[in-house]
Design an enzyme around this catalytic site. Structure first.
Site, PDB file in Angstrom:
ATOM      1  N   GLU A   1       0.834  -1.193   0.000  1.00  0.00           N
ATOM      2  CA  GLU A   1       0.000   0.000   0.000  1.00  0.00           C
ATOM      3  C   GLU A   1       0.872   1.248   0.000  1.00  0.00           C
ATOM      4  O   GLU A   1       1.561   1.545   0.983  1.00  0.00           O
ATOM      5  CB  GLU A   1      -0.924   0.024   1.223  1.00  0.00           C
ATOM      6  CG  GLU A   1      -1.831   1.246   1.202  1.00  0.00           C
ATOM      7  CD  GLU A   1      -2.825   1.312   2.347  1.00  0.00           C
ATOM      8  OE1 GLU A   1      -3.037   0.278   3.006  1.00  0.00           O
ATOM      9  OE2 GLU A   1      -3.384   2.388   2.559  1.00  0.00           O
TER      10      GLU A   1
ATOM     11  N   LYS B   1      -8.876 -14.938  15.823  1.00  0.00           N
ATOM     12  CA  LYS B   1      -9.032 -14.544  14.412  1.00  0.00           C
ATOM     13  C   LYS B   1     -10.473 -14.243  14.017  1.00  0.00           C
ATOM     14  O   LYS B   1     -10.849 -14.460  12.870  1.00  0.00           O
ATOM     15  CB  LYS B   1      -8.434 -15.627  13.487  1.00  0.00           C
ATOM     16  CG  LYS B   1      -6.978 -15.915  13.794  1.00  0.00           C
ATOM     17  CD  LYS B   1      -6.415 -17.056  12.998  1.00  0.00           C
ATOM     18  CE  LYS B   1      -4.991 -17.354  13.436  1.00  0.00           C
ATOM     19  NZ  LYS B   1      -4.417 -18.500  12.812  1.00  0.00           N
TER      20      LYS B   1
ATOM     21  N   ASP C   1       1.342 -14.189  12.811  1.00  0.00           N
ATOM     22  CA  ASP C   1       0.222 -14.760  12.064  1.00  0.00           C
ATOM     23  C   ASP C   1      -0.659 -13.600  11.580  1.00  0.00           C
ATOM     24  O   ASP C   1      -1.346 -12.965  12.391  1.00  0.00           O
ATOM     25  CB  ASP C   1      -0.576 -15.693  12.990  1.00  0.00           C
ATOM     26  CG  ASP C   1      -1.647 -16.466  12.244  1.00  0.00           C
ATOM     27  OD1 ASP C   1      -2.056 -15.983  11.162  1.00  0.00           O
ATOM     28  OD2 ASP C   1      -2.063 -17.526  12.736  1.00  0.00           O
TER      29      ASP C   1
ATOM     30  N   HIS D   1      -2.638  10.238  -1.881  1.00  0.00           N
ATOM     31  CA  HIS D   1      -2.813   8.925  -2.511  1.00  0.00           C
ATOM     32  C   HIS D   1      -2.636   9.012  -4.011  1.00  0.00           C
ATOM     33  O   HIS D   1      -2.064   8.118  -4.634  1.00  0.00           O
ATOM     34  CB  HIS D   1      -4.176   8.333  -2.155  1.00  0.00           C
ATOM     35  CG  HIS D   1      -4.093   7.451  -0.964  1.00  0.00           C
ATOM     36  ND1 HIS D   1      -3.830   6.109  -1.036  1.00  0.00           N
ATOM     37  CD2 HIS D   1      -4.193   7.726   0.353  1.00  0.00           C
ATOM     38  CE1 HIS D   1      -3.785   5.602   0.177  1.00  0.00           C
ATOM     39  NE2 HIS D   1      -4.002   6.574   1.037  1.00  0.00           N
TER      40      HIS D   1
END
Ligand code: ADP
Length: 562
Positions: free
Chosen positions: A238, A370, A446, A544
């Site tokens: 990104e 998660k 993770d 951006h």
């Protein structure tokens, strides 16, 4: 296992103080004598085995000579005395090490976490592959690559056995990749094959590899945190993210740095068990939550590892189903495996006192791993961290190109009220998950745990007569480790090394993973500061467009203050 159960289950029923049992069992499961040796255990094993063999061989030779020459056996030379001493020492060592370990393996099949009983990276259980297929004979595959590829394509050889049957992980990946290309009719040219250590992921990180995905790693920093500077690795695609975090780091460093505190450190696992009646489920709940039983349960739980320390058990009922949320310290490991083993130990033990207990699942989702869940937001999971900084008004203007009042107002309207309108769960922030995920990928965490690890409330207030900005991030569920899982891999380990938190902290187990959690929180603080400033100054879209759409060299496009 039976032996342990007997010693533990009686105290659970008795009214004797639990402390008594803690002493007994502590010494029983105590660290072995071998732990005190200065060398790694595999080296001391080899050393004493060699000493044992040499001394016994020498003594037997001398015995034979003495019988031949009719020399009295009790007349011994200096070298014979040395051989006898060596023989006795090595015999004591080998019996105490292998003998005890052998007996323990019968007593408890769950005490196998420590490195000297298992390979240093114990392979994770692989239910998909291992439980469904019977183990295949380990005969090596013959034939050249072309023959094996054809056999995989035709289904004669299952792709997943290539590593074990070829004994060459790189070759296995190449053959599998070629077979997949032929089956699908699509090439994988852009996916690199060479330049990766496939042995390092075998049975540990990824099954059936065909290559690896490349991700750029950028560095934000220096991040001045608790008086020390850190250069933070972030793996991301990104545009703007690293540059923006870097700008936040600059503002923090120019304002005397950030301060971070770990409030809580405990990984959780919550099995679900069922009884015939809700009354029985409630009985177990009261039993588990009775402080008099805690010490004994902790002893049973902590057998899973030298690093496991049970902290508490929180129970919740849904009818006759009981959910028990075990929380434990796990040293420098993120700790899911460790806590799961501890939970299994306790379940096995409880079965003695509650034989009507039906274990439905080792994980009943009250953990909660998660998945977005209020329990993590409220109770915390992994490391709960708060991080703060006071950004000087002049730095807000000069570096962040906005004002203290604009930031405070935006924070209330966007991060607090806006998130409330959205019904957010732990999402009272601008983009914590951006920074968390980029650091997680770079350091071998993770990445799926970004769900709860990104829970964050960002607070901003004007202080010092409204001149300066007090900013804080409070993150209750940062789940990180510096040993185990992907942290062992070369690239990830290099990123951990850059932060000074690679591997286990030998002086204070857990200190490395806690430090990493504070670095994550401080980086989030930098990211929040910068993005919120960009929004307050109306820069977001402009920036951006500049970073994400340009084909030019980004470093040349960075604003001078970035
Ligand atoms: P995870 O669940 O995060 O993948 P594990 O629970 O599998 O991690 O355990 C990590 C392994 O590393 C265990 O075998 C443990 O004995 C070992 N280890 C070595 N040093 C440490 C340490 N300082 N803290 C935690 N675990 C350690």
């Amino acid at each position: 296992m039976e032996l342990h159960r007997r010693t533990i289950s009686n105290p659970l029923r008795s009214s004797k103080p639990a402390g008594k049992f803690s002493t007994e069992t502590d010494s029983a499961s105590a660290v072995q004598a071998s732990d005190a040796l200065p060398l790694p255990i595999r080296h001391t094993n080899k050393l004493f085995s060699a000493l044992f063999m040499v001394s016994i061989y020498y003594l037997m030779c001398r015995w034979r000579d003495k019988i031949r020459t009719t020399t009295p056996l009790h007349v011994v030379t200096l070298s014979e005395i040395s051989a006898i001493v060596g023989f006795i020492a090595s015999l004591i060592y080998l019996i105490s090490f292998f003998g005890i370990a052998y007996v323990q393996s019968f007593i408890s099949s769950h005490d196998d976490d420590d490195e000297f009983l298992l390979p240093s990276n114990p392979p994770a259980p692989c239910p998909l592959v291992c439980s469904e297929k019977p183990p295949l004979p380990a005969a090596p595959l013959s034939g050249d690559d072309e023959e094996i590829v054809s056999a995989v394509v035709s289904g004669k050889i299952p792709s997943y056995i290539l590593e074990s049957r070829l004994g060459d992980c790189r070759r296995a990946a190449g053959i599998r990749r070629e077979a997949i290309s032929r089956i699908t009719g699509r090439g994988m040219e852009g996916l690199p094959l060479d330049g990766f250590d496939y042995d390092s992921i075998l049975g540990q990180c990824c099954e059936m590899p065909v290559g690896y995905v490349q991700l750029p790693v950028g560095i934000a920093g220096p991040l001045l945190l608790n008086g020390k500077e850190y250069f933070v690795p972030m793996a991301t695609t990104e545009g703007c993210l690293v540059a923006s975090t870097n700008r936040g780091c600059k503002a923090i460093a120019a304002s005397d740095g950030a301060v971070s505190v770990v409030l809580k450190d405990g990984m959780t696992r919550a099995p679900v068990v069922r009884f015939a009646t809700a009354k029985r489920a409630a009985e177990l709940k009261f039993f588990l939550e009775d402080p008099r039983n805690f010490e004994t349960l902790a002893i049973v739980f902590d057998r899973s590892s030298r690093f496991a320390k049970l902290q508490g058990i929180k129970c919740s009922l849904a009818g006759r189903n009981l959910y028990m949320r075990f929380c434990c310290r796990t040293g420098d490991a993120m700790g899911m495996n460790m806590v799961s083993k501890g939970v299994q130990n306790v379940l096995d033990c409880l079965q003695n006192d509650f034989p009507d207990m039906d274990v439905i699942s080792i994980s009943g989702n009250f953990c909660s791993d998660k998945k977005p869940a209020a329990v993590n937001w409220i109770e915390g999971r992994g490391k709960s961290v708060v991080c703060e900084a006071i950004i000087k008004g002049e730095i807000v203007k000069k570096v962040l190109k906005t004002s203290v009042s604009a930031l405070v107002e935006l924070n209330v309207i966007k991060n607090l009220a806006g998130s409330a309108v959205a019904g957010a769960l732990g999402g009272f922030n601008a983009h914590a998950s951006n920074i968390v995920t980029a650091i997680y990928i770079a350091t071998g965490q993770d990445p799926a745990q970004n769900v709860e690890s990104s829970h964050c409330i960002t607070m901003m207030e004007a202080v010092n007569d409204n001149n300066d900005l007090h900013i804080s991030v409070t993150m209750p569920s940062i789940e990180v480790g510096t040993v185990g899982g992907g942290t062992q891999l070369a690239s990830q380990s290099a990123c951990l090394n850059l932060l000074g938190v690679k591997g286990a902290n030998l002086d204070s187990p857990g200190a490395n993973s806690r430090l990493l959690a504070t670095i994550v929180a401080a980086s989030v603080l930098a990211g929040e500061l910068s993005l919120m400033s960009a929004l307050a100054a109306g820069q977001l879209v402009k920036s951006h467009m500049k970073f994400n759409r340009s084909s030019r060299d980004m470093s040349k496009s960075l604003p001078s203050d970035a």
